[in-house]
Scaffold this motif. Structure first.
Motif, PDB file in Angstrom:
ATOM      1  N   ALA A 109      -8.512  33.282 -16.458  1.00 22.64           N
ATOM      2  CA  ALA A 109      -8.465  32.383 -17.620  1.00 22.64           C
ATOM      3  C   ALA A 109      -9.633  32.730 -18.538  1.00 22.64           C
ATOM      4  N   LEU A 130      -6.961  28.125 -19.289  1.00 21.66           N
ATOM      5  CA  LEU A 130      -7.035  27.599 -17.926  1.00 21.66           C
ATOM      6  C   LEU A 130      -5.709  26.964 -17.511  1.00 21.66           C
ATOM      7  N   LYS A 131      -5.105  26.189 -18.418  1.00 17.47           N
ATOM      8  CA  LYS A 131      -3.800  25.587 -18.119  1.00 17.47           C
ATOM      9  C   LYS A 131      -2.772  26.666 -17.791  1.00 17.47           C
ATOM     10  N   LEU A 191      -3.618  28.672 -14.354  1.00 15.69           N
ATOM     11  CA  LEU A 191      -3.333  27.910 -13.133  1.00 15.69           C
ATOM     12  C   LEU A 191      -1.840  27.754 -12.909  1.00 15.69           C
ATOM     13  N   ARG A 192      -1.097  27.550 -13.977  1.00 21.84           N
ATOM     14  CA  ARG A 192       0.354  27.386 -13.819  1.00 21.84           C
ATOM     15  C   ARG A 192       1.028  28.708 -13.458  1.00 21.84           C
ATOM     16  N   GLY A 205      -0.344  31.107 -11.809  1.00 18.42           N
ATOM     17  CA  GLY A 205      -0.685  31.315 -10.401  1.00 18.42           C
ATOM     18  C   GLY A 205       0.151  30.462  -9.472  1.00 18.42           C
ATOM     19  N   GLU A 206       0.389  29.224  -9.867  1.00 21.09           N
ATOM     20  CA  GLU A 206       1.201  28.327  -9.047  1.00 21.09           C
ATOM     21  C   GLU A 206       2.622  28.867  -8.896  1.00 21.09           C
ATOM     22  N   THR A 258       2.554  31.879  -6.596  1.00 17.61           N
ATOM     23  CA  THR A 258       2.366  31.443  -5.208  1.00 17.61           C
ATOM     24  C   THR A 258       3.685  30.978  -4.609  1.00 17.61           C
ATOM     25  N   TYR A 293      -8.146  33.448  -8.559  1.00 18.82           N
ATOM     26  CA  TYR A 293      -8.491  33.099  -9.940  1.00 18.82           C
ATOM     27  C   TYR A 293      -9.956  33.438 -10.213  1.00 18.82           C
ATOM     28  N   ARG A 347     -11.580  31.747 -12.462  1.00 15.44           N
ATOM     29  CA  ARG A 347     -12.113  30.382 -12.558  1.00 15.44           C
ATOM     30  C   ARG A 347     -10.973  29.383 -12.445  1.00 15.44           C
ATOM     31  N   THR A 348     -11.286  28.220 -11.888  1.00 17.05           N
ATOM     32  CA  THR A 348     -10.300  27.141 -11.767  1.00 17.05           C
ATOM     33  C   THR A 348     -10.784  25.875 -12.453  1.00 17.05           C
ATOM     34  N   ASN A 349     -11.909  25.971 -13.163  1.00 17.56           N
ATOM     35  CA  ASN A 349     -12.436  24.833 -13.919  1.00 17.56           C
ATOM     36  C   ASN A 349     -13.169  25.368 -15.144  1.00 17.56           C
TER      37      ASN A 349
END
Length: 227
Positions: free
Chosen positions: A7, A28-29, A32-33, A35-36, A39, A47, A49-51
């Motif tokens: 991200a 970031l949004k 993460l999506r 990656g989800e 998965t 990742y 970063r996750t935050n």
């Protein structure tokens, strides 16, 4: 398969800013999506970063190299007065790096075309995260934050979901990932907040999220909203 999703920007570095948006939040949004979704297809996703964390560019590449991932994908939002989608690989790259990127690009560009935004093409550039990573890598620029039309779409959670799905589908096709295992009655992440609201408001019982709706059910839900 093992992937690293990056991200772009974060922390003290907001990235591009415009129309009430910050690049670091959108990337970031999306990351993460994506990656989800990968998965769910059986991939091992890491990742950078996750935050809301600041990372040097070299640290992002180092993390991917240390993890031994097969592919590195960096997520960004553009700026500078243009419009639409473009993707990058490292200057002079070819072979698998180009082939993977081309598949991902095709999937994502199709979503931009559906809403009348340009496919700005598949490009190469001497970008640090592409230069310093040891595995095939690509950087995606999902629209222009300083363009009103692009920004309006980037504020739409449904559009972001479609971009994430398109990206994950491109990666899945490139690497031959299995189809996602989805429970028949599972609520999509993008619809969960709306489902909870409808249940709390007494409009719907929240069941059968994937089933088609009948006219009787539409009438009943509208009647309950009116009451």
């Amino acid at each position: 398969m093992k992937f690293m999703i990056d991200a772009g920007h974060g922390g003290k570095d907001p990235g591009a800013v415009g129309n009430g948006l910050q690049e670091k939040d959108l990337t970031l949004k999306l990351a993460l999506r994506i990656g989800e979704l990968l998965t769910a297809r059986g991939a091992d996703v890491r990742y950078t970063r996750t935050n809301d964390l600041f990372l040097e560019l070299s640290d992002r590449a180092k993390a991917a190299n240390a993890a031994g991932v097969q592919y590195f994908l960096s997520v960004h939002i553009n700026a500078g007065g243009g419009s639409g989608f473009e993707s990058f690989t490292y200057t002079g790259s070819s072979g698998a790096t180009s082939a993977y990127r081309n598949l991902i690009h095709r999937h994502v560009a199709a979503e931009f075309s559906k809403v009348g935004l340009s496919d700005r093409g598949q490009k190469q550039a001497n970008l640090a995260v592409l230069r310093e990573t040891k595995m095939p890598a690509a950087l995606l620029e999902y629209g222009f934050i300083d363009n009103g039309k692009d920004a309006a779409l980037l504020k739409d959670s449904g559009f972001l979901e479609r971009l994430a799905v398109a990206t994950a589908n491109g990666v899945a096709e490139a690497f031959g990932l299995q189809a996602p295992q989805v429970k028949e009655d599972a609520v999509s992440d993008w619809a969960r907040e709306a489902q909870e609201w409808a249940v709390a408001a007494g409009i719907s019982d929240g069941t059968r999220p994937k089933d088609p709706v009948t006219r009787e059910e539409i009438w009943t839900m509208l009647y309950r909203m009116r009451k």
